[in-house]
Design an enzyme around this catalytic site. Sequence first.
Site, PDB file in Angstrom:
ATOM      1  CB  CYS A   1     -43.164  -2.208   2.803  1.00 18.74           C
ATOM      2  SG  CYS A   1     -42.555  -3.856   3.239  1.00 18.74           S
ATOM      3  CB  THR A   2     -39.795  -1.267  -0.934  1.00 25.26           C
ATOM      4  OG1 THR A   2     -40.174   0.085  -0.684  1.00 25.26           O
ATOM      5  CG2 THR A   2     -39.010  -1.339  -2.241  1.00 25.26           C
TER       6      THR A   2
END
Length: 301
Positions: free
Chosen positions: A175-176
């Site tokens: 994810c980010t």
Amino acid sequence: MFTVAALYHFARVPDPAAVQGPLAEFCRAEGISGTLLLAPEGINGTVAGTEQAIAGLIARLRTLPGFAALEWKRSTATEQPFNRMKVRLKREIVTMGRPDVDPTAAVGHYVDPSEWNALISAPDVALIDTRNAYEVQIGTFAGAVDPQTETFSEFPAWWEANKDRFHNKRIAMFCTGGIRCEKSTNYLVQQGISDVFHLRGGILKYLEEVPQDQSLWQGECFVFDGRVSVGHGLIEGDHDLCHACRRPITEKDKTRPEYEAGVACHQCANQTTEDDKERFRERQRQIALARARGERHLGSL
């Protein structure tokens, strides 16, 4: 040049409201803008300010009980990417809607950016992007599965419906910045999946550390601030934001007939009413007036 800090840490916060006020006061006194979320499970957010102010904030957060090991990811912005400072109280610092999920109990195996390419290139590894669909559309790792979720809380249901696809596979997720994978990997561990891995520091750390000529990342990475996206080296990207639906758009998207600045884009033009669009037009008028006065309107990024 502004220093941008993306941070999160899972640790027990017995009284988030007692932390909220002093933290907000400190940030405003130091000229820091952005958003910090406080919940009984920890803290999450992205903020920007001078390098000295951000260093002071990180030092202050690390004095909280259980937060000495808090890590953060540094990038820069040529303009302040936030209009104001918000410290909000939440039930969760990243919403999954599963009270039984506890990243402090168990998570997947961390994989450093330098080792990530080798892992996700293995034939027995299934790579899953845990971000939302609008984030995935502007960039992801080659070969990653897109669950096409609108919110992170949809991930458990997606997994239940699709888990048979990954039989006899090792699972790698990203994810980010890493926070969503703390919860998604804990969820999979609870489901009996032992071979689950996640990218330490998330996409942002990978883009910071892995040279572009060795990278398996394709496109740009959506970020939740005025920069909208970043690329390799965490350089500001080429995307803008539709201020109606808050989804990323390109300069080419702005040439489409559905686009009206601050009012609609091709992704949301058919999802809002004419009353909605008129409200958005009025907001744009107020933003333009504020700019003419040399001010920043709170309705803009």
